[in-house]
Enzyme design. Structure first.
Site, PDB file in Angstrom:
ATOM      1  CB  SER A  66      -0.906   0.022   1.235  1.00 56.46           C
ATOM      2  OG  SER A  66      -1.711  -1.122   1.277  1.00 56.46           O
TER       3      SER A  66
HETATM    4  N1  SAH Z   1      -0.235  -5.469   4.182  1.00 57.40           N
HETATM    5  C1  SAH Z   1       0.403  -5.707   2.899  1.00 57.40           C
HETATM    6  C2  SAH Z   1      -0.558  -5.423   1.753  1.00 57.40           C
HETATM    7  C3  SAH Z   1      -0.551  -6.554   0.786  1.00 57.40           C
HETATM    8  S1  SAH Z   1      -1.804  -6.588  -0.435  1.00 57.40           S
HETATM    9  C4  SAH Z   1       1.703  -4.955   2.782  1.00 57.40           C
HETATM   10  O1  SAH Z   1       2.017  -4.145   3.670  1.00 57.40           O
HETATM   11  O2  SAH Z   1       2.444  -5.183   1.833  1.00 57.40           O
HETATM   12  C5  SAH Z   1      -2.982  -7.689   0.263  1.00 57.40           C
HETATM   13  C6  SAH Z   1      -2.528  -9.077   0.589  1.00 57.40           C
HETATM   14  O3  SAH Z   1      -3.656  -9.790   1.099  1.00 57.40           O
HETATM   15  C7  SAH Z   1      -2.027  -9.890  -0.602  1.00 57.40           C
HETATM   16  O4  SAH Z   1      -0.743 -10.352  -0.316  1.00 57.40           O
HETATM   17  C8  SAH Z   1      -3.026 -11.046  -0.704  1.00 57.40           C
HETATM   18  O5  SAH Z   1      -2.463 -12.267  -1.131  1.00 57.40           O
HETATM   19  C9  SAH Z   1      -3.516 -11.145   0.723  1.00 57.40           C
HETATM   20  N2  SAH Z   1      -4.799 -11.828   0.909  1.00 57.40           N
HETATM   21  C10 SAH Z   1      -5.917 -11.746   0.146  1.00 57.40           C
HETATM   22  N3  SAH Z   1      -6.896 -12.515   0.656  1.00 57.40           N
HETATM   23  C11 SAH Z   1      -6.385 -13.103   1.778  1.00 57.40           C
HETATM   24  C12 SAH Z   1      -6.906 -14.024   2.748  1.00 57.40           C
HETATM   25  N4  SAH Z   1      -8.156 -14.498   2.694  1.00 57.40           N
HETATM   26  N5  SAH Z   1      -6.100 -14.389   3.767  1.00 57.40           N
HETATM   27  C13 SAH Z   1      -4.826 -13.946   3.851  1.00 57.40           C
HETATM   28  N6  SAH Z   1      -4.274 -13.080   2.970  1.00 57.40           N
HETATM   29  C14 SAH Z   1      -5.043 -12.659   1.942  1.00 57.40           C
END
Ligand code: SAH
Length: 218
Positions: A66
């Site tokens: 993000s």
């Molecule tokens: N907090 C992260 C943002 C990553 S984007 C950062 O600081 O980089 C969102 C992430 O959520 C992705 O890696 C995606 O694979 C994960 N995601 C999506 N659905 C999910 C679920 N049901 N359980 C765990 N992770 C999930």
């Protein structure tokens, strides 16, 4: 400190000044945490020089880290205290978890893509974030064994607030989650107390989708 680390530290100070403080983030814990976490190490080598820019960046597997401001806004909305135990759904690069780990006692973070889970775990160890506990699974179900949590943050967009997460929130707990369709969401903050659940809308945002039993289907 070597020259490169110093260069990134300057970029980090600029980021906090021009993107975070100037846009109204005022929680000193959040500001201190964002000054500390080396965001450039959470992206690929090719993107390091862009890591402190005012935008999200790709982290592989069609996922993104993000934008710095949204990380700060969500972290501030969690109203964190030193002794808190926090659950994050969507480890991704690990950056958001690291920012929270600078502030609280322990962070539990769940990722559903194995490659991202392994990469984040390796980085947490390298940077000595020993208070981050990682898990490879579907985060829409929460983490019952470690519940209740003082705060829960979901960093992917969901069609609705997963019931499991509400039930795993402690009394006095805060939950921040993007809710909406796959193109745009509202950032929702829930607060749980004796009287029930109180909801505030923090405004529009855009996240990759939350995929799982209580989220979107693949
Ligand atoms: N907090 C992260 C943002 C990553 S984007 C950062 O600081 O980089 C969102 C992430 O959520 C992705 O890696 C995606 O694979 C994960 N995601 C999506 N659905 C999910 C679920 N049901 N359980 C765990 N992770 C999930």
């Amino acid at each position: 400190m070597d020259k490169t680390a110093l260069k990134f530290e300057r970029m980090r100070e600029d980021m906090v000044e021009n993107q975070i403080i100037s846009r109204g983030i005022s929680d000193p814990k959040v500001i201190a945490a964002m000054l500390r976490v080396p965001r450039h190490l959470f992206v690929s080598d090719a993107l390091m020089d862009q890591a402190y820019g005012d935008f999200p960046l790709p982290i592989g597997e069609q996922q993104t880290i993000s934008q710095p401001y949204i990380v700060a806004e969500m972290t501030q909305a969690l109203n964190l205290n030193e002794e808190d135990r926090v659950l994050e759904i969507g480890t991704g690069s690990g950056y958001q978890a690291a920012v929270i780990a600078e502030i609280v006692y322990r962070v539990y973070t769940i990722e559903r893509i194995h490659e991202l889970y392994v990469r984040a775990r390796t980085l947490f160890d390298k940077l000595q974030y020993f208070n981050i506990v990682t898990r490879y699974s579907d985060g829409t179900l929460g983490w019952a064994a470690e519940s209740p949590f003082d705060a829960i943050i979901v960093t992917a967009g969901s069609p609705a607030v997963p019931d499991f997460l509400i039930s795993q929130l402690a009394k006095g707990g805060r939950l921040v989650i993007p809710v909406g369709n796959q193109d745009s969401q509202d950032l929702i903050r829930l607060y749980k107390d004796d009287k029930g659940i109180h909801e505030t809308n923090l405004g529009a945002c855009r996240f990759v989708k939350l995929v799982g039993e209580q989220g979107w289907k693949e």
